[in-house]
Design a protein around this motif. Structure first.
Motif, short mmCIF file in Angstrom:
data_model
loop_
_atom_site.label_atom_id
_atom_site.label_comp_id
_atom_site.label_asym_id
_atom_site.label_seq_id
_atom_site.Cartn_x
_atom_site.Cartn_y
_atom_site.Cartn_z
N UNK A 198 0.69 -1.43 -0.20
CA UNK A 198 0.39 -0.47 -0.32
C UNK A 198 0.90 1.05 -0.25
N UNK A 199 0.53 2.01 -1.21
CA UNK A 199 1.05 3.34 -0.58
C UNK A 199 0.45 4.64 -0.56
N UNK A 200 1.24 5.23 0.67
CA UNK A 200 1.05 6.62 0.90
C UNK A 200 1.84 7.62 1.04
N UNK A 201 0.81 8.03 -0.31
CA UNK A 201 1.47 9.79 -0.56
C UNK A 201 2.77 10.40 0.12
N UNK A 202 1.42 11.05 1.81
CA UNK A 202 1.38 11.55 2.71
C UNK A 202 2.39 10.94 4.05
N UNK A 203 2.52 10.13 3.87
CA UNK A 203 3.08 9.19 4.62
C UNK A 203 4.58 9.56 3.96
N UNK A 204 4.97 8.74 3.40
CA UNK A 204 5.70 8.95 2.35
C UNK A 204 6.99 10.54 2.29
N UNK A 205 5.68 11.68 2.07
CA UNK A 205 6.81 12.61 2.29
C UNK A 205 6.81 13.05 3.95
N UNK A 206 5.72 13.18 4.08
CA UNK A 206 6.02 12.91 6.25
C UNK A 206 7.56 11.98 6.65
N UNK A 207 8.16 11.13 5.98
CA UNK A 207 9.51 10.45 6.15
C UNK A 207 10.08 10.75 5.68
N UNK A 208 9.66 11.83 4.75
CA UNK A 208 11.38 12.39 3.99
C UNK A 208 12.19 13.85 4.76
N UNK A 209 10.51 14.58 5.07
CA UNK A 209 10.24 15.46 6.43
C UNK A 209 11.44 15.26 7.19
#
Length: 102
Positions: A18-29
């Motif tokens: 499952x891909x969650x773009x918001x979680x991905x952005x949060x992890x990058x930040x």
């Protein structure tokens, strides 16, 4: 007997993702801030390389944007002036007539 041996069916190892773009952005930040993240080592290296090389696609310097705009205006003006001199003045026909020897 080896001739009548039936092979067992190969198993199917499907792992749903499952891909969650918001979680991905949060992890990058979080990784940029130096906090503990769940990013893989490879993803962290990519993030560091983008940060060091300045290839962040979303970040553009305002001075760089002004430079690009000014360059586009100058190129457009040169094209318009060249178009005018080539097609709207008798100079073009005189040049062609001179080259043709008339």
């Amino acid at each position: 007997m080896g001739f009548f041996y039936k092979h067992k069916p190969k198993g199917f190892n499907y792992i749903p993702r499952y891909y969650d773009p918001q979680k991905d952005e949060w992890e990058k930040k979080k990784a940029e801030a130096g906090m503990n993240t769940s990013l893989s080592h490879e993803e962290e290296l990519r993030l560091q390389m983008r940060k060091k090389w300045g290839t962040d696609k979303n970040a553009e310097d305002p001075s760089e944007r002004r430079y690009k705009t000014l360059r586009a205006i100058i190129i457009g003006a040169v094209v318009v002036v060249a178009f005018y001199f080539i097609f709207c003045t008798p100079m073009f026909t005189n040049i062609i007539a001179g080259l043709m020897g008339k």
